[in-house]
Design an enzyme around this catalytic site. Structure first.
Site, PDB file in Angstrom:
ATOM      1  N   HIS B  53       0.867  -1.216   0.096  1.00 51.13           N
ATOM      2  CA  HIS B  53       0.048   0.111  -0.034  1.00 51.13           C
ATOM      3  C   HIS B  53       0.742   1.224   0.120  1.00 51.13           C
ATOM      4  O   HIS B  53       2.054   1.160   0.372  1.00 51.13           O
ATOM      5  CB  HIS B  53      -0.901   0.053   1.209  1.00 51.13           C
ATOM      6  CG  HIS B  53      -2.042  -1.084   0.961  1.00 51.13           C
ATOM      7  ND1 HIS B  53      -3.284  -1.034   1.976  1.00 51.13           N
ATOM      8  CD2 HIS B  53      -2.381  -2.074   0.224  1.00 51.13           C
ATOM      9  CE1 HIS B  53      -3.952  -1.767   1.494  1.00 51.13           C
ATOM     10  NE2 HIS B  53      -3.468  -2.455   0.546  1.00 51.13           N
ATOM     11  N   GLU B  55       1.087   4.056   1.675  1.00 52.97           N
ATOM     12  CA  GLU B  55       1.819   4.251   3.104  1.00 52.97           C
ATOM     13  C   GLU B  55       2.976   3.515   3.327  1.00 52.97           C
ATOM     14  O   GLU B  55       4.013   3.983   3.716  1.00 52.97           O
ATOM     15  CB  GLU B  55       0.667   3.698   4.303  1.00 52.97           C
ATOM     16  CG  GLU B  55      -0.361   4.687   4.389  1.00 52.97           C
ATOM     17  CD  GLU B  55      -1.693   3.864   3.643  1.00 52.97           C
ATOM     18  OE1 GLU B  55      -1.282   3.310   2.546  1.00 52.97           O
ATOM     19  OE2 GLU B  55      -2.811   4.006   3.857  1.00 52.97           O
ATOM     20  N   CYS B  78      -5.834   1.670   6.275  1.00 55.38           N
ATOM     21  CA  CYS B  78      -6.523   0.270   6.506  1.00 55.38           C
ATOM     22  C   CYS B  78      -5.867  -0.085   7.910  1.00 55.38           C
ATOM     23  O   CYS B  78      -4.981   0.018   8.464  1.00 55.38           O
ATOM     24  CB  CYS B  78      -6.332  -0.695   5.535  1.00 55.38           C
ATOM     25  SG  CYS B  78      -4.612  -1.444   5.327  1.00 55.38           S
ATOM     26  N   CYS B  87      -1.969  -1.055   7.614  1.00 53.20           N
ATOM     27  CA  CYS B  87      -1.278  -0.078   7.216  1.00 53.20           C
ATOM     28  C   CYS B  87      -1.074   0.634   8.717  1.00 53.20           C
ATOM     29  O   CYS B  87       0.181   1.052   9.017  1.00 53.20           O
ATOM     30  CB  CYS B  87      -1.478   1.168   6.186  1.00 53.20           C
ATOM     31  SG  CYS B  87      -1.505   0.314   4.507  1.00 53.20           S
ATOM     32  N   ALA B 165     -17.568  12.622 -33.672  1.00 54.40           N
ATOM     33  CA  ALA B 165     -17.065  11.610 -34.738  1.00 54.40           C
ATOM     34  C   ALA B 165     -17.203  12.562 -36.054  1.00 54.40           C
ATOM     35  O   ALA B 165     -17.963  13.753 -35.783  1.00 54.40           O
ATOM     36  CB  ALA B 165     -17.856  10.373 -34.935  1.00 54.40           C
ATOM     37  N   ASP B 203     -17.530   0.855 -35.431  1.00 54.53           N
ATOM     38  CA  ASP B 203     -16.054   0.722 -35.094  1.00 54.53           C
ATOM     39  C   ASP B 203     -15.413  -0.687 -35.090  1.00 54.53           C
ATOM     40  O   ASP B 203     -14.345  -0.813 -34.968  1.00 54.53           O
ATOM     41  CB  ASP B 203     -15.673   1.809 -33.736  1.00 54.53           C
ATOM     42  CG  ASP B 203     -16.095   3.094 -33.849  1.00 54.53           C
ATOM     43  OD1 ASP B 203     -16.134   3.690 -35.051  1.00 54.53           O
ATOM     44  OD2 ASP B 203     -16.024   3.835 -32.911  1.00 54.53           O
ATOM     45  N   THR B 290     -25.901   8.619 -29.343  1.00 53.17           N
ATOM     46  CA  THR B 290     -27.096   8.252 -29.007  1.00 53.17           C
ATOM     47  C   THR B 290     -27.173   7.694 -27.566  1.00 53.17           C
ATOM     48  O   THR B 290     -28.065   7.930 -26.968  1.00 53.17           O
ATOM     49  CB  THR B 290     -27.422   6.942 -29.902  1.00 53.17           C
ATOM     50  OG1 THR B 290     -27.318   7.255 -31.421  1.00 53.17           O
ATOM     51  CG2 THR B 290     -28.957   6.369 -29.660  1.00 53.17           C
TER      52      THR B 290
END
Lengths: 352, 352
Positions: B53, B55, B78, B87, B165, B203, B290
């Site tokens: 993490h 820390e 945590c 931590c 587009a 696409d 859309t």
């Protein structure tokens, strides 16, 4: 601020100068800093025509600490007497060892006697061209390629979805107060504001310089319209209240070529060449989708300032309504873009 | 970096964390720094699930210099064993005197045993809530108000004039490479990508996680369409190649409620509740005008990421095509906006 990376120092100076754009008109906005052993000793911005130039502000603040230091400045220091003595003389007198600037001054009197030769003759080192493109965006009309040609800045204020107004035409206070103040600063630096007649009928704008800006200038207004009734209709509009010249123009495919002066009685004069009335003008276009699209299609826009407010308007008041190109390769891109924030409004600035 | 203004330190940490968003999924991105006498001793970012993490990265780098120092972190540390030790234990063992964090961790196990009580019991000072809104934008789905509800991020890639587009549908490579990489990071953090059928036909996107991102996740795909032929047409499309679940949905006025699983043969299963198939899903909508407009009108979008490329497309492929409100007072505004740059592409991020 500490650090000796010339690009980092120059970037910070350009950021310092940017909020003052337009305020020192007709002078360019300039920022300068005295840096010694990587430490900022003093800095200054030129914010008022007739006031000390940025270099002089910084040097006065630095005092004795300028001796042997490096002066960073966003624009080549002046070498001539204007309203104030030449900055190069002040730099030499202050004992500066090295001068770094971003972009050369295109003014004829500086080009006749460049700062580099003046400073080097006094034993001062010179570095030029650090972030020149970025510094040029502080005063793009001042740096225009052809100083005799008009320079056109176009400002758009839009929502995220690219709409300039509601379907009912309302667009007031779309962007933040600080963004609108910045536009008034730009007005202070230009020779004329161009609007479409539709904008005049819808908004009846004053087009004056407000927001607490101490202006000695009042730009002319040019109204784009093909309607012969426009001069008569204009006389009741607020844009006459400032007692400045008002013109009407018909936009052609080459942009604004001729204008006709209109008086507060709705009478109009003969057609004259734009550059006969306003030599080498810096114009600010404040569209209106119609005029925005016409100017873009004419290909005459030099600088674009797109103010984006973080909202969605919907509707169909969009710009860029002309035919799109066949391929993305052929899209119109901005060069040298910069992004600035005015509270919640984002400005994307670029040259076309 | 020097300085002891907690807000300035936190702002810098949030900036450091932002480029890594999505990479540590299913964990949130977090940045931490050890600051002593106003000087940054060490910093760290949590960039990979299962890795240290933030820390712990910062504390390991700081070593002995952590004794008596202040730890800044964008998220509450945590207090529980996950894939790594808590931590808070590491913070206590390192001799940290004070912990400052931006936003509380909403996870039930941390809420059951908040870091504040754990740290204060060990004699460590705690400051909470510094730039909490900004830190929340690093992991908005993680911080959603209702952890059981879907969270919808919508990404738009557009030109300055709000077009998604060209008129011929082409939109590939509109934004910068780094902007597109960031979108792939977001894909890595979500449970499903939502596209309109039109986008699939135009696409034929793969919708995979590329750009060199070491992903162990492959989000499902949800195709929005009302056309009963869509499942059969989909089977030839690239989005099946990744072997992940593909669903079809009909968007209702309440958004995505039900989905139907489609297989690579174009067969489809029964309608199921979205949250039965994907509990509390984080969805990424990649429109398509859309679907963008449908989702906005349904009012179900939680986060908007608007990528703006510095170009003008023209044409009519704009979004926000629904009716505009009667008054600007009623426009839809983003809250807590942030602006980020990906080379020449600007991203405006906000919560709706």
């Amino acid at each position: 601020m500490t650090g000796t990376d010339p690009r980092a120092v120059m970037r910070a100076l350009i950021e310092q100068a940017h909020p003052y754009r337009g305020l020192a008109a007709p002078n360019p906005v300039v920022a300068a800093a005295v840096v010694r052993n990587g430490e900022w000793v003093a800095a200054g911005v030129h914010t008022r025509a007739g006031g000390d130039h940025a270099e002089v502000v910084a040097l006065k603040r630095a005092g004795d600490k300028a001796v042997g230091a490096t002066l960073y400045v966003t624009l080549e220091p002046c070498t001539h007497w204007g309203k104030t003595p030449p900055c190069c003389s002040a730099i030499i007198a202050a004992g500066i060892a090295h001068v770094v600037w971003a972009v050369d001054d295109p003014s004829p009197h500086v080009r006749r006697q460049p700062a580099e030769s003046v400073l080097q003759a006094a034993g001062i080192g010179v570095t030029r061209g650090i972030l020149a493109d970025d510094a040029r965006l502080l005063n793009p009309a001042f740096h225009r390629a052809d100083p005799a040609a008009p320079f056109i800045t176009m400002k758009l204020a839009q929502s995220l979805d690219g709409k300039l107004a509601l379907d009912n035409g309302d667009s007031a206070y779309l962007t933040s107060d600080s963004a609108r103040r910045y536009v008034h600063q730009i007005r202070n630096a230009v020779d004329a504001i161009v609007v479409g007649a539709e904008t005049v009928w819808t908004d009846n704008p004053a087009l004056t310089i407000r927001h607490g800006i101490a202006s000695t200038r009042e730009p002319a207004v040019i109204v784009a319209s093909r309607d012969p009734r426009t001069p008569k209709r204009l006389r009741t509009m607020r844009l006459f209240s400032a007692n400045r010249p008002v013109y009407v123009t018909t936009l052609t495919e080459s942009g604004i070529e001729t204008v006709q002066r209109v008086d507060a009685q709705g009478q109009w004069g003969p057609e004259e060449a734009l550059t006969a009335v306003l030599p080498a003008p810096h114009l600010l276009v404040e569209g209106g989708a119609t005029i925005v699209d016409q100017m873009l299609q004419a290909g005459v826009v030099d600088e674009l300032l797109v103010m984006v407010a973080p909202c969605i308007l919907g509707g169909a008041q969009y710009w860029g309504g002309f035919q799109s190109p066949d391929s993305l390769m052929n899209r119109q891109c901005l060069a040298h873009t910069q992004v600035h924030q005015f509270d919640d409004t984002v400005m994307i600035q670029g040259l076309t």
